[in-house]
Design an enzyme around this catalytic site. Sequence first.
Site, short mmCIF file in Angstrom:
data_model
loop_
_atom_site.label_atom_id
_atom_site.label_comp_id
_atom_site.label_asym_id
_atom_site.label_seq_id
_atom_site.Cartn_x
_atom_site.Cartn_y
_atom_site.Cartn_z
CB CYS A 383 -0.15 -14.16 -3.64
SG CYS A 383 0.80 -13.24 -2.41
CG HIS A 509 3.77 -14.41 -6.59
ND1 HIS A 509 2.69 -13.82 -7.21
CD2 HIS A 509 3.87 -13.83 -5.38
CE1 HIS A 509 2.17 -12.92 -6.40
NE2 HIS A 509 2.87 -12.90 -5.28
CD GLU A 511 2.64 -15.78 -10.25
OE1 GLU A 511 2.60 -16.83 -9.59
OE2 GLU A 511 2.27 -14.68 -9.80
N1 GLN Z 1 -2.25 -8.28 -0.62
C1 GLN Z 1 -1.76 -9.52 -0.12
C2 GLN Z 1 -0.57 -9.33 0.81
O1 GLN Z 1 0.09 -8.31 0.77
C3 GLN Z 1 -1.41 -10.46 -1.25
C4 GLN Z 1 -0.29 -9.98 -2.11
C5 GLN Z 1 -0.22 -10.68 -3.45
O2 GLN Z 1 -1.18 -11.28 -3.91
N2 GLN Z 1 0.92 -10.56 -4.10
O3 GLN Z 1 -0.26 -10.20 1.57
#
Ligand code: GLN
Length: 539
Positions: A383, A509, A511
């Site tokens: 992310c 994600h 995970e």
């Molecule tokens: N801050 C980034 C976004 O909103 C990544 C979010 C995250 O890592 N979950 O796109």
Amino acid sequence: MSRTKYIFVLGGVASSLGKGIISASLAKLLQSRGFSVALQKLDPYINVDPGTLNPYEHGECYVTEDGAETDLDLGHYERFSNVPTSQANNVTTGSIYQTVIEKERKGDYLGHTVQVIPHITDEIKRRIMLLGNTGKYDFVITEIGGTVGDIESLPYIETVRQMRWELGRDCCVIHLTLVPYLSAAGELKTKPTQHSVKTLLESGVQPDIIVCRTERPLYPGLKDKIALFCNVETSSVIESLDAKTIYEVPIMMRQENLDAEVLRKTMMPLDNQPDLKKWEEFLYKLSNPSDEVTIGLVGKYVELKDAYKSINESFIHASAENECKVNVKLIHSEHIENSNVEKTLEGLQGILVAPGFGERGIEGKISAINFARTRMIPFFGICLGMQCAVIEFARSVLDLRSAHSTEMNPNTKFPVIDLMEEQKKIKGMGGTMRLGTYPCKLNKGSKVYEIYQTMNISERHRHRYEFNNAYMVDFENAGMVAAGINPEDNLVEIVEIPDHPWFVGVQFHPEYKSTVAKPHPLFVDFIKAAMEYKAKKEK
Ligand code: GLN
């Protein structure tokens, strides 16, 4: 099927005793006897969901398939039971009140005074029964957050009292307490447990089973004593010793007969013995590794044990799968600078840059990625970690020196990561990110295609920003390719550098989907790459 049985898990004496792990372990044991089980968490705080809580407050926010931002205990439920959870599996006081107040405003209460009992407790009950009423489960295990005696837990305890009364043997209450060891006296003490049960009794709830968390084995006679003082049978006093890993707890609970005790209390058949062969195999592989690697986990919440819970657990699953011990070294992104990056990251066989929000520590993450990319060290970006990989590539390879994400610098000249179109009109923060499962199509010939062994995958998301497709051609020409795309809206979900031994950034994600039964392929392959990197270096 017989009627659904409702099991409640309440904690006493202290917080952090591991109600989530006990609940998940019980679910695993019942499952391994052939029963179907749902797990649910009720949280007494007033936030509608934990999505707006920062990790310092509440650890990781876990995201379900249907896009609910939930308590991290739901992650344990999925990792142990391998059954996906959903919005219905996590309830907070905020969401209960929200529903009741919305109903009141619509006039649904027909002029009555709206009160904690029965209106709030009825809504809590409705949320608990929602899972049971699907007819899919033999057992619904409901963990109640907080500790008995907390003011904010009272409506939940009252609901448990009502349900125990209404459902009789279709309901069972487990109380998890602490039996502390006083080293000065050289003794384990049962008094806090006695008091905790008394507090429960004041609310009209008699526990059926008491699970005693302890750092030393309960010596003979102690179970009898707890039984006598707390009105339970000695067989219903269960010892829960500190475990080396949380994954040992189902085995320990099996030895203590927790599952059999629950079945006996709820008058369910005891004929099927639990089949834990696969689980034991996993534990065996975990504790008998033939190799060892160290992975740097770069993030800004490293002082917090629970902030990257699912990532750490995914490494454990991948560790067993590869029969390789994975040491996770937490590295504070704020402490990394170009001048010390080599010293800080030397000796690692892989670098994972964590998800996150906001500016703090961002340049450290970018330096770490530059190091991994140029030194050919396996790199995994998740992310924000993927977004930082894009920024680093833009700055160092495309020579767009001031490239950034508009999250950190709204006026950047080169917005290689930008707010998604659908996010531009959104004002409120709660539950408004791109959340939950979305499909992704992998490029044949990419590394990820090789890893997943399929073209169509789906993974869970939690973000507002995305790869800016206006730069796609420049990136691809320079050697960073989009290896996975959302087929519906063209969002880049995965970037890769084909000329690097293992450089993968994912917008989703992974995970959240790794379980003991199904370790996530990306984590498994990342560890494999780290092992190969180590072997090559040693040569
Ligand atoms: N801050 C980034 C976004 O909103 C990544 C979010 C995250 O890592 N979950 O796109």
